[in-house]
Design a protein around this motif. Structure first.
Motif, short mmCIF file in Angstrom:
data_model
loop_
_atom_site.label_atom_id
_atom_site.label_comp_id
_atom_site.label_asym_id
_atom_site.label_seq_id
_atom_site.Cartn_x
_atom_site.Cartn_y
_atom_site.Cartn_z
N UNK A 86 1.78 6.63 -7.37
CA UNK A 86 0.86 7.20 -7.75
C UNK A 86 1.31 8.55 -7.65
N UNK A 87 2.01 9.07 -6.52
CA UNK A 87 2.41 10.32 -6.11
C UNK A 87 3.66 10.73 -6.71
N UNK A 88 4.56 9.78 -7.15
CA UNK A 88 5.61 10.06 -7.79
C UNK A 88 6.80 10.79 -6.52
N UNK A 89 6.51 10.33 -5.43
CA UNK A 89 7.18 10.94 -4.23
C UNK A 89 7.60 9.89 -3.25
N UNK A 90 8.87 9.87 -2.70
CA UNK A 90 9.29 8.67 -1.86
C UNK A 90 8.80 8.75 -0.55
N UNK A 91 7.97 10.09 -0.38
CA UNK A 91 7.49 10.30 1.10
C UNK A 91 6.04 10.02 1.28
N UNK B 199 1.00 -1.22 -0.20
CA UNK B 199 -0.17 -0.01 0.21
C UNK B 199 0.85 1.19 0.12
N UNK B 200 1.94 1.23 0.88
CA UNK B 200 2.74 2.35 0.67
C UNK B 200 3.36 2.56 -0.46
N UNK B 201 3.89 1.49 -1.08
CA UNK B 201 4.58 1.65 -2.43
C UNK B 201 3.74 2.02 -3.47
#
Length: 513
Positions: A421-426, A414-416
């Protein structure tokens, strides 16, 4: 995802028939491509780790790892391979022991036992982890070293350039997200089937569709709580607890079983695997038409299914591995992700697989474990534990281990997916992460309802078809990595030797220049 799921639920028979036909065509005509592809990935990864590019970091040159080696290793299993080890640790060796894939080998014979172990290790050690390591390496290299978005399309920047931000890049990312969701649904379906089988053996709860749906609902809630806690707290803590419990279970089997036999087999099986890894890596069962009554087909249900299924969640595992491995060198990454889990897998299969085959009767006619596998694969582990002291307690612990692996698979996925989808590692907003966690659980439950009692077969058909485009994507990553590494030659080439200073008299003659 919703549209695809609605079509599956509204038209189950024609869609099921279409996926069945698609799987049959892929297995028959492209099985060789899957087998050659994964073997080439193993060769490439070994080469790049040993090459002069091995010292490059997944990130800037000054970056250092954020996690200790122990926590990092434990989190490697959070992606779902733990569920696979629990599900197949007994079932796969026993399956090949009962039905040898090689012509002329008698069932339950010593030769069948050795072949069963070699094939099981081939399926679930180096080759499986190569499917995760290649995209993980590509993501870590392009995203962290070249400051690109946390998306699958970023890996194709050397070819697409700025088009990764357009329709082509978006299409790649959508395929990756859908493949991840359905690939995880198969993993969660396998884990749920095993938990249900264990509860049936311990408490008499029926092994049916509705208990599986209840199990998925409960464990999705646990995974969602971990999602809210985030990567550093939720996933890390669950992973550490999980791997310690699994190791404890493995040590129990080692010392409660035939310890000396298993230690001898550990040494011998490493040799068997080393001896068989090259021929198995290229084996396509091409002579099956002439040597088997049923012709070619065994590898379609095993090897090709494994590679197609595993590659569907390689984008998720790749991003997850890159996320927890920032700051490590390419050599450290390949050694840690490809070699270390493979070594653990060898030990796991030797202890569980050889124990099961010895109990079932090597050189005999089969026993209760092979009968259980023939009846229901998820029952294999619990039938196996019935031959040990405190069988009920141990089976209960095994159910907990599978449930924890289920939770860590779901929350890390889920985190990945949220990162993709957001393109961010945060970490994104909590509601967004929770949405993906609930969606994965709902998707897995829906596919189980769709498949009914034959759910595992239905999931195999779906995942083989979905796995083909994802496999092609991952295969292309090998070439983008080669392009990217060639551009690093300027960075890693030896610095030029500075010219010797000219004499002071010469500098004065030049006007002090």
């Amino acid at each position: 995802m919703v549209v695809f799921l609605l079509v599956l639920l509204i038209f189950p028979d024609p869609i099921g028939a279409a996926f069945g036909a698609g799987r049959e065509w892929i297995v028959t005509n492209l099985g060789w491509f899957f087998i050659l592809g994964v073997t080439s990935w193993v060769v490439f990864l070994v080469w790049v780790a040993l090459s002069r590019y091995g010292h490059l970091r997944l990130g800037k040159d000054g970056d250092r790892p954020a996690y200790s080696n122990l926590s990092w290793f434990a989190m490697l299993f959070a992606g779902g391979i733990g569920t696979v080890l629990m599900f197949w640790g007994v079932a796969e060796p026993i399956s090949h022991f009962t039905n040898p894939p090689f012509a002329g080998v008698a069932p339950f014979s010593p030769e069948a036992a050795q072949d069963a172990m070699a094939i099981s290790l081939y399926h679930l050690s180096l080759h499986t982890w190569a499917i995760f390591t290649l995209p993980g390496l590509a993501f870590g290299y392009f995203i962290y070293r070249h400051d690109l978005p946390m998306r699958v399309s970023s890996v194709f920047y050397p070819v697409l350039k700025d088009r990764i931000y357009g329709p082509i890049g978006r299409t790649i990312d959508v395929f990756a997200v859908l493949g991840t969701l359905f690939g995880l649904a198969v993993s969660l379906g396998l884990g749920t089937s095993q938990i249900n089988a264990g509860l049936t053996a311990l408490t008499g709860i029926p092994d049916a569709v509705w208990p599986k749906v209840v199990i998925i609902t409960i464990l999705t809630a646990v995974a969602t709580a971990s999602i809210v806690a985030g990567l550093d707290k939720g996933v890390k803590r669950l992973s550490n607890l999980n791997i310690l419990t699994a190791v404890g279970l493995m040590v129990f089997v080692l010392f409660a079983g035939d310890t000396v036999f298993l230690l001898r087999q550990l040494i011998e099986s490493i040799g068997i695997y080393a001896q068989q890894i090259v021929p198995l890596s290229f084996w396509n069962d091409a002579m099956a038409t002439f040597t088997k009554d049923g012709g070619w087909g065994w590898q379609g249900g095993w090897t090709v299914f494994y590679w197609a299924w595993t590659v569907t969640w390689s984008p998720f595992m790749g991003v997850f591995l890159a996320r927890i491995s920032r700051g490590r060198t390419i050599r450290q990454f390949v050694a840690g992700v490809l070699v270390a889990p493979s070594a653990f897998t060898v030990v796991w299969f030797v202890i569980f697989g050889w124990s099961a085959m010895e109990i079932d009767g090597i050189g005999g006619t089969g026993g209760s474990i092979s009968a259980a596998v023939a009846e229901s694969v998820p029952l294999a582990m619990f039938e196996f534990f019935d031959n040990f002291p405190a069988a009920t307690l141990v089976s209960g612990i095994a159910i907990v281990v599978v449930a924890l692996f289920f939770a860590t698979s779901s929350d890390s996925a889920s985190l990945v997916v949220d990162m993709l989808c957001t393109g961010s590692g945060d970490a994104g907003p909590v509601r967004q992460r929770v949405f993906w966690g609930v969606s994965e659980g709902a998707l897995a439950a829906s596919l189980i309802v769709l498949g009914g009692e034959a759910g595992l077969t239905a999931l195999q058909q779906v995942i083989t078809v979905i796995g083909l485009p994802i496999f092609i994507l991952v295969f292309a990553m090998l070439f983008t990595m080669l392009i990217g590494l060639r551009e690093e030659r300027i960075v890693i080439a030896p610095a030029p030797v500075p010219a010797a200073p000219r004499p002071a008299a010469t500098r004065a003659a030049d006007g002090g220049g």
